[in-house]
Scaffold this motif. Structure first.
Motif, PDB file in Angstrom:
ATOM      1  N   TYR A  37      15.097  -2.906 -10.018  1.00 37.66           N
ATOM      2  CA  TYR A  37      14.704  -2.723 -11.404  1.00 37.66           C
ATOM      3  C   TYR A  37      14.986  -1.273 -11.786  1.00 37.66           C
ATOM      4  CZ  TYR A  37      12.012  -7.126 -11.445  1.00 37.66           C
ATOM      5  OH  TYR A  37      11.629  -8.443 -11.409  1.00 37.66           O
ATOM      6  N   ARG A  45      10.396  -1.355 -17.957  1.00 37.06           N
ATOM      7  CA  ARG A  45      11.133  -1.615 -16.725  1.00 37.06           C
ATOM      8  C   ARG A  45      11.929  -2.907 -16.897  1.00 37.06           C
ATOM      9  NH1 ARG A  45       8.028  -0.775 -11.083  1.00 37.06           N
ATOM     10  NH2 ARG A  45       7.553   1.116 -12.262  1.00 37.06           N
ATOM     11  N   TYR A  96      13.940   1.143  -9.033  1.00 32.61           N
ATOM     12  CA  TYR A  96      12.891   0.680  -8.139  1.00 32.61           C
ATOM     13  C   TYR A  96      13.347  -0.538  -7.353  1.00 32.61           C
ATOM     14  CZ  TYR A  96       9.761   3.491 -11.055  1.00 32.61           C
ATOM     15  OH  TYR A  96       9.157   4.522 -11.740  1.00 32.61           O
ATOM     16  N   ASN A  98      12.214  -3.925  -5.352  1.00 28.57           N
ATOM     17  CA  ASN A  98      11.120  -4.904  -5.413  1.00 28.57           C
ATOM     18  C   ASN A  98      11.351  -6.010  -4.411  1.00 28.57           C
ATOM     19  OD1 ASN A  98      10.382  -7.785  -6.676  1.00 28.57           O
ATOM     20  ND2 ASN A  98       8.816  -6.320  -7.254  1.00 28.57           N
ATOM     21  N   HIS A 108       4.233  -9.440  -4.587  1.00 32.05           N
ATOM     22  CA  HIS A 108       5.315  -8.510  -4.858  1.00 32.05           C
ATOM     23  C   HIS A 108       4.997  -7.168  -4.231  1.00 32.05           C
ATOM     24  CE1 HIS A 108       7.650 -10.549  -8.144  1.00 32.05           C
ATOM     25  NE2 HIS A 108       6.567 -11.271  -8.165  1.00 32.05           N
ATOM     26  N   TRP A 110       6.521  -2.997  -4.308  1.00 32.01           N
ATOM     27  CA  TRP A 110       7.382  -2.058  -5.030  1.00 32.01           C
ATOM     28  C   TRP A 110       7.606  -0.792  -4.211  1.00 32.01           C
ATOM     29  CZ3 TRP A 110       9.765  -3.131  -9.582  1.00 32.01           C
ATOM     30  CH2 TRP A 110       9.295  -4.209 -10.326  1.00 32.01           C
TER      31      TRP A 110
END
Length: 120
Positions: A37, A45, A96, A98, A108, A110
Motif C-alpha cells: 500500500y 492509504r 507499507y 501488509n 492483518h 502492517w
C-alpha cells in the motif's frame, strides 16, 4: 513476535527505478496474501499491488501502476518485493507492506513503512 520490515525506499529521479523489500517473521508467511500500500501526504492509504499466498501466485495492481510495478514473493525467504520502474513524481508516498491471512478473516499485519520520493 510478528514483524514486517520494509527497506529499499529513497530518493529517485523521474523515470528511475527502485526495489522495495519486506521481510516477514513471526507468522506463516506462505499462508498470507501479501500487499503493498502507499499513502501520500494528505491522501488516504491505497492498495498498490497484491500477490496470492502460493509461490507464483496471482497478482493484482492498481491501474496507476500497471505495467510499471511488479510484485513478487519468495516464500523460502519470507520476503515480498515491489519492483518499481518508470517512477513518476505522483508515486511519491510512504509505502507499507501488509500481510492478510487466508484462513483468519480480518487478521492483518502492517510494516512501519518506507519513504519513496520521486523528484528531480
Amino acid at each position: 513476535q510478528v514483524q514486517l520490515v520494509e527497506s529499499g525506499g529513497g530518493l529517485v529521479q523521474p523515470g528511475g527505478s527502485l526495489r522495495l523489500s519486506c521481510a516477514a517473521s513471526g507468522f506463516t508467511f506462505s499462508s498470507y496474501v501479501m500487499s503493498w500500500y502507499r499513502q501520500a501526504p494528505g491522501k488516504e492509504r491505497e492498495l498498490v499491488a497484491s500477490i496470492a499466498s502460493s509461490a507464483g501466485g496471482s497478482t493484482n495492481y492498481a491501474d496507476s501502476v500497471k505495467d510499471r510495478f511488479t510484485i513478487s514473493r519468495d516464500n523460502a525467504k519470507n520476503t515480498v518485493y515491489l519492483q518499481m520502474n518508470s517512477l513518476k513524481p505522483e508515486d511519491t508516498a510512504v509505502y507499507y507492506c501488509n500481510a492478510a491471512s487466508v484462513f483468519v478473516a480480518g487478521r492483518h499485519y502492517w510494516g512501519q513503512g518506507t519513504q519513496v520520493t520521486v523528484s528531480s
